[in-house]
Scaffold this motif. Sequence first.
Motif, PDB file in Angstrom:
ATOM      1  N   ARG A   1      17.216  -1.907  22.677  1.00 33.30           N
ATOM      2  CA  ARG A   1      18.319  -1.668  23.616  1.00 33.30           C
ATOM      3  C   ARG A   1      17.917  -1.974  25.055  1.00 33.30           C
ATOM      4  N   ASP A   2      16.627  -1.795  25.354  1.00 30.45           N
ATOM      5  CA  ASP A   2      16.109  -2.051  26.708  1.00 30.45           C
ATOM      6  C   ASP A   2      14.747  -2.718  26.564  1.00 30.45           C
ATOM      7  N   ILE A   3      14.757  -4.039  26.450  1.00 27.30           N
ATOM      8  CA  ILE A   3      13.523  -4.783  26.185  1.00 27.30           C
ATOM      9  C   ILE A   3      12.471  -4.536  27.264  1.00 27.30           C
ATOM     10  N   THR A   4      12.899  -4.175  28.479  1.00 26.51           N
ATOM     11  CA  THR A   4      11.953  -3.941  29.569  1.00 26.51           C
ATOM     12  C   THR A   4      11.077  -2.713  29.330  1.00 26.51           C
ATOM     13  N   ALA A   5      11.484  -1.832  28.411  1.00 27.74           N
ATOM     14  CA  ALA A   5      10.696  -0.642  28.080  1.00 27.74           C
ATOM     15  C   ALA A   5       9.653  -0.920  26.994  1.00 27.74           C
ATOM     16  N   SER A   6       9.632  -2.142  26.481  1.00 23.47           N
ATOM     17  CA  SER A   6       8.734  -2.507  25.384  1.00 23.47           C
ATOM     18  C   SER A   6       7.312  -2.760  25.884  1.00 23.47           C
ATOM     19  N   GLU A   7       6.352  -2.689  24.964  1.00 13.76           N
ATOM     20  CA  GLU A   7       4.944  -2.931  25.277  1.00 13.76           C
ATOM     21  C   GLU A   7       4.287  -3.652  24.112  1.00 13.76           C
ATOM     22  N   VAL A   8       3.350  -4.531  24.441  1.00 12.81           N
ATOM     23  CA  VAL A   8       2.639  -5.288  23.418  1.00 12.81           C
ATOM     24  C   VAL A   8       1.150  -5.347  23.784  1.00 12.81           C
ATOM     25  N   ALA A   9       0.300  -5.144  22.803  1.00 13.01           N
ATOM     26  CA  ALA A   9      -1.144  -5.340  22.967  1.00 13.01           C
ATOM     27  C   ALA A   9      -1.643  -6.041  21.707  1.00 13.01           C
ATOM     28  N   VAL A  10      -2.368  -7.130  21.886  1.00 21.23           N
ATOM     29  CA  VAL A  10      -2.825  -7.931  20.752  1.00 21.23           C
ATOM     30  C   VAL A  10      -4.296  -8.269  20.935  1.00 21.23           C
ATOM     31  N   THR A  11      -5.037  -8.226  19.835  1.00 17.06           N
ATOM     32  CA  THR A  11      -6.432  -8.671  19.825  1.00 17.06           C
ATOM     33  C   THR A  11      -6.545  -9.814  18.837  1.00 17.06           C
ATOM     34  N   LEU A  12      -7.063 -10.949  19.305  1.00 12.20           N
ATOM     35  CA  LEU A  12      -7.268 -12.117  18.453  1.00 12.20           C
ATOM     36  C   LEU A  12      -8.733 -12.222  18.069  1.00 12.20           C
ATOM     37  N   ASP A  13      -8.976 -12.743  16.874  1.00 13.68           N
ATOM     38  CA  ASP A  13     -10.335 -12.969  16.376  1.00 13.68           C
ATOM     39  C   ASP A  13     -10.775 -14.378  16.788  1.00 13.68           C
ATOM     40  N   ALA A  14     -11.381 -14.484  17.965  1.00 11.81           N
ATOM     41  CA  ALA A  14     -11.806 -15.790  18.478  1.00 11.81           C
ATOM     42  C   ALA A  14     -12.853 -16.429  17.577  1.00 11.81           C
ATOM     43  N   SER A  15     -13.672 -15.625  16.936  1.00  9.20           N
ATOM     44  CA  SER A  15     -14.717 -16.178  16.064  1.00  9.20           C
ATOM     45  C   SER A  15     -14.132 -16.815  14.806  1.00  9.20           C
ATOM     46  N   GLY A  16     -12.866 -16.521  14.492  1.00 12.32           N
ATOM     47  CA  GLY A  16     -12.196 -17.122  13.342  1.00 12.32           C
ATOM     48  C   GLY A  16     -11.278 -18.274  13.718  1.00 12.32           C
ATOM     49  N   ALA A  17     -11.315 -18.667  14.990  1.00 16.19           N
ATOM     50  CA  ALA A  17     -10.436 -19.750  15.451  1.00 16.19           C
ATOM     51  C   ALA A  17     -10.828 -21.083  14.832  1.00 16.19           C
ATOM     52  N   ARG A  18      -9.832 -21.918  14.619  1.00 11.34           N
ATOM     53  CA  ARG A  18     -10.035 -23.274  14.092  1.00 11.34           C
ATOM     54  C   ARG A  18      -9.361 -24.239  15.048  1.00 11.34           C
ATOM     55  N   ALA A  19     -10.050 -25.328  15.355  1.00  8.64           N
ATOM     56  CA  ALA A  19      -9.552 -26.286  16.348  1.00  8.64           C
ATOM     57  C   ALA A  19      -9.105 -27.599  15.739  1.00  8.64           C
TER      58      ALA A  19
END
Length: 184
Positions: free
Chosen positions: A58-76
């Motif tokens: 209803r109020d997207i401005t009240a939302s929060e996001v935190a993400v952790t990526l596994d850089a050691s599993g990255a593929r290029a």
Amino acid sequence: MIRLILALVLLATQSLAAPEAWRLDVARSTVGFTYEFIEGDNSGTMPVAAADIRLDLRDITASEVAVTLDASGARAGFFLATQAMRGPRVLDTARHPSITFRSTRITGTVQAARIKGLLTVRGITRPVTLDAGLYRQRGADPAALDTLTVRLTGKIDRHAFGASGYPDLVGPIITLRIIARITR
């Protein structure tokens, strides 16, 4: 008495508007990126290690996001590029195995939001802005809002994070395209 009723209604309305926790479906979500390699574009992926998603539809401005990526599993895209990207001249995953993002401000609408946040790569934290849209998943009941797809896009300059290795082979701009499937 009327004041008490109004106060209860106000409290109930506020509690309904609070952000709700959502779970990321890791198996159906992708963190993709593209980069300029010599004279063409190449793409890669990076797994999500953890996500804390709290949305208020209803109020997207009240939302929060935190993400952790596994850089050691990255593929290029291919073996040598992957090894170089994970190595000490780019991501240095031996010393920095994770990349984190934490939102600081969300503006716009559910379909066209801008997420400002802090991205940490190689131990260096910089502000970034991502464009986001929230959509019902294909085939879902139009009235159902329990499973959604989030599309995030943006660009970062890898040099701002000290990931400057191989500048004669790899361009500075990394384009992000993230598709996240989430469930309430």
